[in-house]
Design an enzyme around this catalytic site. Structure first.
Site, PDB file in Angstrom:
ATOM      1  CE  LYS A  78      -4.113  -1.302  -0.499  1.00 53.10           C
ATOM      2  NZ  LYS A  78      -5.287  -0.681  -1.112  1.00 53.10           N
ATOM      3  CG  ASP A 125     -10.358  -2.616   3.634  1.00 45.02           C
ATOM      4  OD1 ASP A 125      -9.209  -2.319   3.295  1.00 45.02           O
ATOM      5  OD2 ASP A 125     -11.244  -2.962   2.837  1.00 45.02           O
TER       6      ASP A 125
END
Ligand code: PLP
Length: 397
Positions: A78, A125
């Protein structure tokens, strides 16, 4: 439909000789992100591991595993997206105040005084929010992260550890995205979200361009293109980045591209089946927390509509089986710590080994060279230990 594994061959797939499925992404976008990210402190290409034991076990020619667990020390891929997009968002914020800042200087914290009143925000999330919090701290900006009810406390704590303020919202992931946009509009925060919708496209484009570096590294690490790629899809940012960048790298020699989602959150599969983006309603909760998304991002759809050759969905049980197989592999493979989303990719190959019809539909056989993306390590160590029965350090120290 088989609850454990469902697959759909995309009738609108461009195929190797069709137009390159680039969506709105250009070679220049990928190159700009790559130039910025490879200059960041702590950058190193993530390893590409060859899993010969898994290939033998699943009746394939070769399996490659791109291990993103090490990326910038954050446990998942990420930071490539959130970090680059955060730097560009900060750059745009500074430009609005008449300051011409280079991304490298923002990353090095040289604009921290000017950015002290800037708040970067997103819903997550888990992994995207952790990466955004990491970037904001490096730049000297503030960070606000919204999480939904099912995000584990371990993941919430990991975000807060980077100094972000974490707020739990009601509903699922897609509700938390809407909530953060509403609150940001009221408070003047800059949202760095991976989902494109309507006119909100700058940050998702930057995020996708950042993820493209994974494909760039793979193209340099492999002698020849793989025959197949399995890419996990939450909102589809990662999958679309890989599909587009592999198309640019390899043209007609590009691999057969398969998206991978949890059964309950298979919005890309449902959208391909319907021929248009479909928003899932109902319970989309899954142990593959990073993939618990019910709506495909508009930018991702522009690529995957023709860039995904097929879509697979599979149950959490297969993700658990994949995690255990990575931790306790068939020789000669070395143990790998892979989290829930990474386990899903390995579990998919294990499930497919016993499904001849699906293998034929996907063109998988003993000559296939399959690329898997190990998108995360043990991003929640307690959950990892609960599933595999071992602490991450005991698996690979
Ligand atoms: C570990 C992991 N794998 C895969 C994905 C899917 O990425 P995307 O939402 O860009 O499709 C995510 C997203 O959060 C993730 O955290």
């Amino acid at each position: 439909m088989n609850d454990a594994l469902d697959f759909f061959a995309n009738p609108r797939a461009a195929g190797p000789r069709g137009a390159l499925p680039l969506g709105p992404l250009t070679r220049a976008d990928f190159e700009a992100a790559e130039a910025a990210l490879t200059a960041w402190p702590g950058y190193a290409p993530s390893p590409l591991r060859r899993l010969d034991g898994l290939a033998r076990e699943t009746g394939l020619g070769a399996v490659f595993y791109k291990d993103e667990a090490t990326r910038f020390g954050l446990g998942a891929f990420k930071p490539l997206g959130a970090g680059f997009a955060a730097a560009r968002a900060a750059q745009r914020a500074l430009a609005a105040h008449g300051c011409e800042a280079e991304v490298a200087d923002i990353v090095a914290g040289r604009w921290r005084e000017a950015l002290a009143d800037v708040t970067l925000a997103s819903a997550t999330d888990g992994n995207h929010g952790r990466a955004l919090a990491w970037a904001a701290r490096a730049f000297g900006a503030r960070c606000e992260i919204h999480i939904h009810a099912a995000v584990s406390q371990g993941r919430a704590d990991a975000i807060a550890a980077f100094g972000a303020r974490v707020t739990r919202t009601s509903g699922g992931y897609d509700d938390s995205v809407r909530a953060v946009f509403d609150e940001a509009a009221r408070r003047g925060w800059i949202v760095v979200q991976d989902t494109a919708a309507g006119s909100y496209r700058d940050a998702p484009l930057d995020i996708t361009a950042g993820y493209g570096l994974i494909a760039g590294e793979i193209a340099r690490q492999l002698d020849a293109p793989p025959t197949h790629v399995f890419a996990q899809a939450g909102v589809g940012g990662l999958a679309s980045a890989l599909a587009a960048r592999f198309a640019l790298e390899w043209g007609a020699r590009r691999p057969f591209f398969v998206t991978l989602e949890p059964t309950r959150a298979a919005c890309v599969l449902a959208s391909l089946r319907a021929g248009r983006p479909v928003a899932l309603t109902g319970d989309i909760d899954t142990a593959m927390a990073g993939l618990s998304c019910g709506e495909v991002s508009a930018i991702a759809w522009e690529v995957l509509e023709t860039g995904a050759d097929a879509a697979i969905s599979l149950s959490d049980d297969w993700a658990f089986a994949g995690m255990r197989r990575l931790a306790d592999p068939a020789p000669p493979d070395a143990p790998i710590v892979g989290g829930e989303c990474a386990g899903g990719a390995v579990g998919a190959l294990m499930a497919l080994a016993a499904l001849p019809e699906a293998r034929v539909a996907l063109g998988l056989d003993a000559s296939s060279r399959v690329l898997l993306i190990g998108t995360e390590g043990a991003t929640d160590p307690a959950i990892y230990a609960g599933i595999t029965g071992r602490a991450p350090e005991a698996v690979a120290g």
